[in-house]
Design an enzyme around this catalytic site. Structure first.
Site, PDB file in Angstrom:
ATOM      1  N   ASP A 220       0.496  -1.411  -0.440  1.00  0.00           N
ATOM      2  CA  ASP A 220      -0.056   0.048   0.081  1.00  0.00           C
ATOM      3  C   ASP A 220       1.237   0.837   0.336  1.00  0.00           C
ATOM      4  O   ASP A 220       1.611   1.083   0.170  1.00  0.00           O
ATOM      5  CB  ASP A 220      -0.988  -0.168   1.200  1.00  0.00           C
ATOM      6  CG  ASP A 220      -2.455   0.976   1.136  1.00  0.00           C
ATOM      7  OD1 ASP A 220      -1.743   1.825   0.262  1.00  0.00           O
ATOM      8  OD2 ASP A 220      -2.968   0.903   1.709  1.00  0.00           O
TER       9      ASP A 220
ATOM     10  N   GLU B  17      -9.708   7.595   4.071  1.00  0.00           N
ATOM     11  CA  GLU B  17      -8.923   6.789   5.183  1.00  0.00           C
ATOM     12  C   GLU B  17      -8.217   8.134   5.812  1.00  0.00           C
ATOM     13  O   GLU B  17      -8.330   9.070   5.537  1.00  0.00           O
ATOM     14  CB  GLU B  17      -8.005   6.244   4.136  1.00  0.00           C
ATOM     15  CG  GLU B  17      -7.687   6.835   3.206  1.00  0.00           C
ATOM     16  CD  GLU B  17      -6.229   6.149   2.278  1.00  0.00           C
ATOM     17  OE1 GLU B  17      -5.284   5.327   3.360  1.00  0.00           O
ATOM     18  OE2 GLU B  17      -5.998   6.343   1.184  1.00  0.00           O
TER      19      GLU B  17
HETATM   20  C1  BGC Z   1      -3.053   9.911  -2.196  1.00  0.00           C
HETATM   21  C2  BGC Z   1      -4.111   8.881  -2.214  1.00  0.00           C
HETATM   22  C3  BGC Z   1      -3.745   8.156  -1.228  1.00  0.00           C
HETATM   23  C4  BGC Z   1      -3.105   8.436   0.078  1.00  0.00           C
HETATM   24  C5  BGC Z   1      -2.383   7.577   0.866  1.00  0.00           C
HETATM   25  C6  BGC Z   1      -2.813  10.965  -1.360  1.00  0.00           C
HETATM   26  O1  BGC Z   1      -2.316  12.017  -1.686  1.00  0.00           O
HETATM   27  O2  BGC Z   1      -3.934  10.813  -3.852  1.00  0.00           O
HETATM   28  O3  BGC Z   1      -4.602   8.120  -3.792  1.00  0.00           O
HETATM   29  O4  BGC Z   1      -4.494   6.837  -1.075  1.00  0.00           O
HETATM   30  O5  BGC Z   1      -2.381   9.827  -0.705  1.00  0.00           O
HETATM   31  O6  BGC Z   1      -2.191   8.251   1.783  1.00  0.00           O
HETATM   32  C1  BGC Z   2      -5.365   2.895   0.085  1.00  0.00           C
HETATM   33  C2  BGC Z   2      -5.575   1.974  -0.646  1.00  0.00           C
HETATM   34  C3  BGC Z   2      -5.248   2.368  -2.254  1.00  0.00           C
HETATM   35  C4  BGC Z   2      -3.669   3.363  -2.234  1.00  0.00           C
HETATM   36  C5  BGC Z   2      -4.107   4.132  -3.576  1.00  0.00           C
HETATM   37  C6  BGC Z   2      -3.691   3.824  -0.432  1.00  0.00           C
HETATM   38  O1  BGC Z   2      -3.917   4.856   0.651  1.00  0.00           O
HETATM   39  O2  BGC Z   2      -5.097   2.546   1.765  1.00  0.00           O
HETATM   40  O3  BGC Z   2      -6.592   1.293   0.062  1.00  0.00           O
HETATM   41  O4  BGC Z   2      -5.490   1.358  -3.055  1.00  0.00           O
HETATM   42  O5  BGC Z   2      -3.704   4.883  -1.635  1.00  0.00           O
HETATM   43  O6  BGC Z   2      -4.944   5.231  -3.575  1.00  0.00           O
END
Ligand code: BGC
Ligand code: BGC
Length: 863
Positions: A336, A539
């Protein structure tokens, strides 16, 4: 399809889950640290009930020979390149060619050319460019097709104009695995239009604590539903594993994520620690893998979380012994987003430990070049063995060959009309209808007659952004406007169409106001539909400290009550990514519908809520709760597998419209944040820093130094050193020594800001054990940082001077002191920091925010 009949998984018996379950959030309070020291004993690797699974696809000797042949022509550089996935904002086709990178992804909120309105053709052009670069052998390398991954988690949600399906939590209410398979197929078709090969879906988390910000990405708290849906979604996205077009043509490569235990972290903290027994890990949290793997899912994403303190990205036992060996997984494990950087001893730029543990491809958005260089060096030195490299690359090639990427043939590429087409939108609308859960229906108010005056109120009524939630065009789902949803229908628009078709009139009034001239017939509304709920989040940002809806600002409740007072029957439509405590809002409504995050087809709501022009019911309410609904605010972990199961609405609850409402009109409206009152204390550092907090050494002008193991130092001169020491149990305290060469701080900081207002409300104090090892001759401050340019410092020097030296003392600081010093508790980046202006040695342990401790705090402040 009969839903209940499809659940015949022998190994997922509730009884055994029941026997193995402990409430996760009842970790006992280790005032002395002893409970902590013993905790590991429940988690013994190898005692879990992992079934022995056969690989989903039989070993294909011809394929393996083909892979061996490709491998034999590849240089070590090319092999390492295959193991790297960079992000489109940070990598070009030129880079892909030069470094032979195996993959790219578009993170949430990343678009070709940084243009949110990039067309499907723009997406396709970029994917063609990456593909061509990967196949370009003008530098003498081996042509290996790149694979592009994207988070198509509720439809092709990063692309403007795509069909947006309800988020997984709503699908969980539909109890219809055939529908899930059709959604998978439609999603795959829309993704294929843009030339993307791979989706990071489905999420198969089984959620325990609903405060987790990713609760809506989970189908259900019920492992049986997750297991059933995981299989259906994998089949929908990838095709049947026995089919000729498996992974090809209109199909995609899918990902089961996040392996494993993401939904079971203590207190629902994203990327936190899951401390359940191995039995529970296998039977509850892995339920989705036990069906996704046999269905042939080709990739698995390692999770950010840890299991009993050990990060999954570095977990050899779980990634290799369990997933690859025991569960027969022959595809590849992708990391991830920089997740490897959290493995002890690793940084984002260097992490042999993750590869050695079984990770096959790093997701390393920006710092891929440094990681590539370091991984290559580790492969040369033997720190990563040649066998491990070959195994990882073999797995990646296996998936690429199976998916037909070497002979790229994308029949839907560039067919823009497939994106958001009526057939897909019809599936989404059906999903919305089936996802609605009727919680209350006094006097059988629903379904409504459509030929009447209908007032539609609430800030969610005509709000596509709110009804779509996170992972929609942008990462957190924020910053979107109506223009970002071409072809979509808001809930109000759906209501207006249904009502006018039957000769009635629907009027939108966000604040619920109306006048004599609002309706054409000059009369008052006969009913009000109020659409309200959570703002979009994803998230991290979506984690909350309690489940009370609009605590401290019940503006939607006020709207319901205002309409009710005017004698208008009120139907509430609640948009949320999780169950929340809404007793007051329920009391103030005649009917109440949990609508989750329905996505682009808001018309599905009116389909069920309104009768047709002849007064006939069009669609029945059939949705059943995929998550138990709390009766009390403090019921953060609430499901039938745990003790004290006393929900307001149980798992599987959902009224049919002709059923009499069973809900009292006077549900208790006193919010208790903790059983027996109060709020549970927040742990910042108890034995170890507790997620989301990470211990950092911060010196002005220098990059923060995170402490992962038991030692960290700043600068080359060790100006500030932090080491783990024992207070009551092994390494449960941190000794901080300052040489005083430069100013700096030791902080517990979070990657994203945290809303800690509730601790302020509950009159909490910052409490900790402290030991002063050296006379305090200089100012020492305890600090909090918040938002931009917001630092609040409280002087500790005199308190420390009055303490006995070299002995542990407990000290507490009223949170109000930080407010007086300028803290904004809604935006905390660092909840605790110590700063010294000169040489100093202090040890700390058990750092917490303790509710109701302000009155007796050692340092108190007036509000
Ligand atoms: C990205 C997301 C990613 C996240 C992780 C963001 O800046 O655009 O895709 O899941 O960072 O922390
Ligand atoms: C998320 C994932 C996601 C990845 C790519 C991460 O921060 O936990 O679920 O697939 O970003 O965007």
């Amino acid at each position: 399809m009969n839903f209940s009949k499809r659940f015949s998984l022998g190994f997922l018996l509730c009884a055994s889950v029941l026997a193995g379950c402990q409430p996760e959030n009842q970790e006992t309070q280790p005032e002395t640290g002893k409970a902590q020291a013993n905790k590991g004993s429940s988690v013994v690797e190898g005692v879990g009930n992992w079934p022995k699974l056969k690989p989903a696809l039989q070993r294909d000797e011809k394929l393996e020979t083909e892979i061996s042949e490709v491998l034999s022509r590849m240089s070590l550089e090319e092999k390492v390149g295959q193991m790297i996935q960079a992000e489109i904002r940070h990598v070009t086709p030129e880079d892909v060619k030069k470094y032979h990178l195996g993959s790219v992804l578009n993170g949430g909120g990343a678009f070709p050319g940084n243009d949110k309105f990039a067309t499907p053709k723009d997406w396709l052009a970029l994917s063609d460019a990456f593909f061509k670069a990967s196949m370009d052998t003008s530098d003498g390398g081996v042509a290996i097709p790149l694979i592009w991954g994207s988070d198509a988690v509720h439809g092709h949600n990063n692309v403007i104009g795509a069909t947006l399906f309800p988020h997984n939590i709503g699908l969980g209410a539909a109890h219809d695995s055939d529908l899930i398979e059709r959604i998978g197929r439609a999603t795959a078709r829309e993704v294929a239009v843009t030339g993307i090969d791979w989706t990071f879906a489905p999420t198969v988390a089984v959620v325990r604590d609903d405060r987790w910000g990713r609760t809506y990405e989970s189908y259900s708290e019920d492992p049986k539903i997750v297991a059933d849906y995981a299989e259906a979604m994998v089949k929908g996205l990838q095709g049947e594993k026995t089919g000729a077009d498996f992974l090809r043509g209109e199909n995609l490569v899918a990902t089961a994520k996040h392996f494993v235990g993401d939904g079971g972290t203590t207190r629902g903290i994203d990327r936190g620690d899951n401390a359940v027994s191995e039995k529970e890990l296998a039977e509850v949290h892995a339920a989705g893998y036990l069906t996704a793997l046999p269905a042939g899912v080709q990739t698995v994403m390692a999770s950010f979380n840890s299991w009993d303190g050990k990060k999954l990205h570095g977990h050899e036992y779980l990634l290799t012994t369990v997933l690859k060996e025991r569960l027969g997984f022959d595809g590849f494990v992708v990391g991830d987003w920089n997740g490897h950087g959290f493995v002890p001893g690793c940084t984002v730029e260097s992490c042999a430990a993750a590869i050695n543990a079984g990770l096959d491809m790093f997701m390393v958005p920006a710092d891929w070049k440094a990681l590539y260089v370091n991984t290559l060096a580790q492969a040369v030195s033997g720190e990563i063995s040649a066998e491990r490299i070959d195994d990882a690359v073999r797995r990646i090639l296996r998936v690429k060959i199976r998916a037909g990427l070497f002979n790229r043939n994308m029949p839907l590429a560039g067919k823009s009309g497939v994106l958001g087409n009526p057939e897909h939108r019809a599936i989404a609308r059906e999903a919305v209808r089936k996802s609605l859960v009727l919680l209350k229906n006094n006097g059988q108010l629903l379904p409504l007659a459509a030929n009447q005056n209908v007032l539609v109120a609430g800030d969610g009524a005509d709000n596509l952004s709110k009804q779509s939630g996170g992972w929609t065009i942008s990462w957190q789902g924020t910053g979107n406007t109506r223009a970002d949803f071409p072809g979509a229908t808001s809930i109000f628009e759906g209501v207006a169409t249904a009502v006018s078709a039957a000769g009635g009139e629907a009027v939108l009034s966000v604040d619920g106001g109306y006048s004599d001239t609002s309706f054409v017939n000059g009369k008052a509304p006969k009913v009000a539909i109020v659409v309200f709920g959570e703002e979009p989040y994803a998230e991290w940002h979506g984690d909350i400290t309690h489940l009370e809806y609009q605590r401290g600002n019940k503006k939607d409740l006020a709207l319901l009550q205002k309409l009710r007072k005017q004698g208008i029957p009120v139907v509430s439509v609640f948009l949320s990514g999780r169950p929340l405590w809404i007793n007051s809002e329920l009391n103030a409504s005649d009917a109440f519908v949990a609508a989750w995050l329905p996505g682009s087809e808001g018309a599905g709501v009116a389909d069920v809520m309104f009768r047709d022009r002849d007064g006939q019911v069009r669609y029945d309410f059939t949705g059943k709760l995929p998550f138990s609904w709390p009766m009390h605010t403090y019921q953060n972990v609430l499901n039938p597998y745990h003790d004290n199961y006393e929900p307001l609405f149980e798992l599987g609850y959902g009224l049919a419209a002709d059923q009499e409402s069973l809900v009292a009109n006077d549900l208790p409206e006193t919010s208790e944040l903790h059983a027996g009152g109060g709020l549970e204390e927040a742990w910042l550092l108890v034995s170890r820093p507790r997620a989301p907090w990470v211990l950092n050494i911060a010196e002005a002008g220098a990059k923060a130094v995170p402490m992962h193991g038991n030692y960290a130092a700043s600068g080359g001169d060790e100006n500030i050193v932090v080491s783990s020491i024992d207070m009551s149990s092994q390494e449960d305290a941190r000794l901080i020594t300052w040489k005083g060469l430069r100013p700096g701080a030791v902080q517990l900081s979070a990657e994203y800001m945290q809303d800690l207002n509730v601790y302020l409300e509950e009159k909490s104090a910052l409490t900790m054990n402290i030991r002063v090892d050296q006379p305090v001759d200089n100012p020492v401050m305890v600090a909090m940082t918040c938002g931009d340019d917001c630092v609040a410092k409280v002087q500790l020097q005199s308190a420390l001077q009055s303490m006995p030296q070299k002995d542990w003392t407990r000290i507490s600081v009223d949170l109000q002191c930080f407010v007086n010093a300028g803290a904004d508790f809604g935006k905390v980046f660092s909840a605790f920091g110590l700063e010294s202006e000169g040489p100093m040695a202090i040890a700390v342990a058990n750092v917490k925010l303790t509710p109701e401790a302000a009155v007796s705090a050692d340092i108190q402040c007036k509000g």
